[in-house]
Design a protein around this motif. Structure first.
Motif, PDB file in Angstrom:
ATOM      1  N   GLU A  51      -8.979   2.760  -0.567  1.00  0.00           N
ATOM      2  CA  GLU A  51      -9.291   3.369   0.737  1.00  0.00           C
ATOM      3  C   GLU A  51      -8.072   3.314   1.654  1.00  0.00           C
ATOM      4  OE1 GLU A  51     -11.910   5.116   1.850  1.00  0.00           O
ATOM      5  OE2 GLU A  51     -12.660   4.967  -0.204  1.00  0.00           O
ATOM      6  N   LYS A  52      -7.343   2.196   1.599  1.00  0.00           N
ATOM      7  CA  LYS A  52      -6.156   2.039   2.441  1.00  0.00           C
ATOM      8  C   LYS A  52      -5.092   3.076   2.064  1.00  0.00           C
ATOM      9  CE  LYS A  52      -2.992  -1.379   4.302  1.00  0.00           C
ATOM     10  NZ  LYS A  52      -2.615  -2.783   4.356  1.00  0.00           N
ATOM     11  N   ALA A  98       0.844  -1.210   0.000  1.00  0.00           N
ATOM     12  CA  ALA A  98       0.000   0.000   0.000  1.00  0.00           C
ATOM     13  C   ALA A  98       0.876   1.257   0.000  1.00  0.00           C
ATOM     14  CB  ALA A  98      -0.947   0.008   1.193  1.00  0.00           C
TER      15      ALA A  98
END
Length: 180
Positions: free
Chosen positions: A160-161, A116
């Motif tokens: 979203e992360k 991420a």
């Protein structure tokens, strides 16, 4: 050849960038004092010249200065002065080198902090390389703000992360870039 050794120029640039990125005034003063002491060892001084295309760190022999002003009659060899671009566009001819440096940052972020953070680091690398032709390590606070506020929400299609980790991811990328 300038009188200022390359490693001293590099360290003066590093300290200047750290001072520009610091939010604490005490840290800003410490970095500037360290730069002044380093340059003083070689009888040099520094200032930031603001231009339309970005800021430039200018290092010059102390003998050129009187009462805080550079005296042109004291400048015999302008090659002794050193100019280092701090902001604005880099050299587009160096794009491959910039991409290589930024790719290394992305991989370091991936190895140390996961996918991420690496995805955001990759987006930052693309932004810096394509918009400024500069490595992440040379990003100014204004360029990082532009990335976070304009480029990231409009061009990245973040998960979203990634959105939740944006500030941390940018900081991790900058820290990795400074280490490499």
């Amino acid at each position: 050849m300038p009188d200022l050794p390359a490693d001293t120029r590099d360290e003066a640039e590093r300290l200047t960038r750290l001072a520009r990125q610091a939010v604490d005034e005490g840290a800003v003063a410490t970095y500037r004092d360290q730069r002044a002491a380093l340059l003083d060892e070689h009888d040099y001084e520094a200032r930031i010249r603001e231009e339309d295309t970005g800021d430039v760190l200018v290092c010059y022999p102390s003998e050129w200065v009187e009462d805080g002003v550079i005296r042109p009659d004291r400048v015999e060899d302008t090659d002794r002065g050193v100019e280092i671009r701090l902001s604005g566009p880099g050299d587009p001819d160096e794009w491959n080198e910039v991409e290589e440096q930024n790719r290394a940052v992305v991989e370091a972020v991936r190895d140390e902090h996961g996918d991420a953070h690496a995805a955001t680091a990759r987006a930052l690398a693309d932004f810096m390389g394509n918009h400024y032709a500069k490595p992440i390590a040379e990003a100014t606070p204004a360029e990082l703000a532009e990335f976070r506020e304009e480029y990231f929400p409009r061009n990245v299609w973040p998960t979203e992360k990634q959105r939740a980790l944006l500030e941390d991811s940018v900081q991790l990328a900058v820290e990795e870039a400074e280490r490499l």
